[in-house]
Scaffold this motif. Sequence first.
Motif, PDB file in Angstrom:
ATOM      1  N   ALA A   8       3.904  17.589  10.828  1.00  0.00           N
ATOM      2  CA  ALA A   8       2.915  16.404  11.258  1.00  0.00           C
ATOM      3  C   ALA A   8       3.699  15.137  11.590  1.00  0.00           C
ATOM      4  N   VAL A   9       3.082  14.355  12.693  1.00  0.00           N
ATOM      5  CA  VAL A   9       3.372  13.118  13.142  1.00  0.00           C
ATOM      6  C   VAL A   9       2.066  12.286  12.621  1.00  0.00           C
ATOM      7  N   TRP A  34       0.853  -1.152   0.085  1.00  0.00           N
ATOM      8  CA  TRP A  34      -0.084   0.029  -0.215  1.00  0.00           C
ATOM      9  C   TRP A  34       0.915   1.263   0.058  1.00  0.00           C
ATOM     10  N   SER A  35       0.262   2.425  -0.005  1.00  0.00           N
ATOM     11  CA  SER A  35       0.872   3.798  -0.165  1.00  0.00           C
ATOM     12  C   SER A  35      -0.072   4.684   0.382  1.00  0.00           C
ATOM     13  N   SER A  36       0.631   5.511   0.898  1.00  0.00           N
ATOM     14  CA  SER A  36      -0.193   6.828   1.755  1.00  0.00           C
ATOM     15  C   SER A  36       0.195   8.174   1.182  1.00  0.00           C
ATOM     16  N   GLY A  37      -0.533   9.003   0.935  1.00  0.00           N
ATOM     17  CA  GLY A  37      -0.377  10.450   0.644  1.00  0.00           C
ATOM     18  C   GLY A  37      -0.866  11.417   1.643  1.00  0.00           C
ATOM     19  N   HIS A  38      -0.651  10.964   2.953  1.00  0.00           N
ATOM     20  CA  HIS A  38      -1.360  11.967   3.896  1.00  0.00           C
ATOM     21  C   HIS A  38      -0.433  13.124   4.082  1.00  0.00           C
ATOM     22  N   LEU A  60       3.061   2.045  11.845  1.00  0.00           N
ATOM     23  CA  LEU A  60       4.178   2.729  11.233  1.00  0.00           C
ATOM     24  C   LEU A  60       4.008   4.271  11.478  1.00  0.00           C
ATOM     25  N   PHE A  61       5.276   4.840  12.173  1.00  0.00           N
ATOM     26  CA  PHE A  61       5.144   6.177  12.592  1.00  0.00           C
ATOM     27  C   PHE A  61       6.043   7.009  11.284  1.00  0.00           C
ATOM     28  N   THR A  62       5.411   7.986  11.024  1.00  0.00           N
ATOM     29  CA  THR A  62       6.108   8.999   9.826  1.00  0.00           C
ATOM     30  C   THR A  62       6.157  10.347  10.396  1.00  0.00           C
ATOM     31  N   LYS A  99      -3.937   7.751  13.659  1.00  0.00           N
ATOM     32  CA  LYS A  99      -3.860   8.939  14.277  1.00  0.00           C
ATOM     33  C   LYS A  99      -2.922  10.068  13.595  1.00  0.00           C
ATOM     34  N   ARG A 100      -3.099  11.202  13.713  1.00  0.00           N
ATOM     35  CA  ARG A 100      -2.499  12.391  13.387  1.00  0.00           C
ATOM     36  C   ARG A 100      -2.349  13.560  14.277  1.00  0.00           C
TER      37      ARG A 100
END
Length: 212
Positions: free
Chosen positions: A116-117, A87-91, A108-110, A129-130
């Motif tokens: 942003a976290v 998968w991929s995320s563009g948040h 997974l933490f980014t 969570k954002r």
Amino acid sequence: KALKDVDFKEDCSDERERDPQRSCEDNEPEEPKEPRIRETPEDIAFEAIVNTIDFHPKEQIIAAGDVDGDVFVYSYSCVEGDNKELWSSGHHLKSCREVKFSHDGQRLFTVSKDKAVHILDVEKGMLLKRFSKAHSTSINCLLLIDENLFATGDDDGMLKVWDLRKEAAFMELKEHDDYISGIVIDQNKKILLTSSGDGTMGVFNIKRRRLD
């Protein structure tokens, strides 16, 4: 039954007349070839520059974050052609600067230049969570301390230590004059070290919430 056998033989004879090298066995389907096993997995190509990468603690999975703010999660294998994007995320709105799997591999933490976290579900790729304004400036690095605590450092030299149970930072200290480039912690989860673009290192006691 005999007639069918004769017809089949005649058909094969016709084939041999057109191609003397060919036999009736050539009509049989070929057995599938065994997949090639490589010494290392094949390369994974990305469209944008990758800033950060992390290995899953238990499975053959990696996560990567790029300068466009996208996060990708791949499974990898030494079997040729077996790498797969899960998968991929563009948040994130700006460059993703660090990705880290939780110790159990479930989250997974980014962190990003967008301040942003994000915390994502590894299996489903969903945003759990954002913290949209975790810092007042771009976040540069991230350290997971245990299942509840993590630390972040930003471009202005601010260090924050967070508690997920409270969904807030319980320690905020600015002891650097430039960006924090790295964060590590000792085995007792007590003394936290930071490195900085100002050429110094910071030593913090997270139990006493102060600079040592």
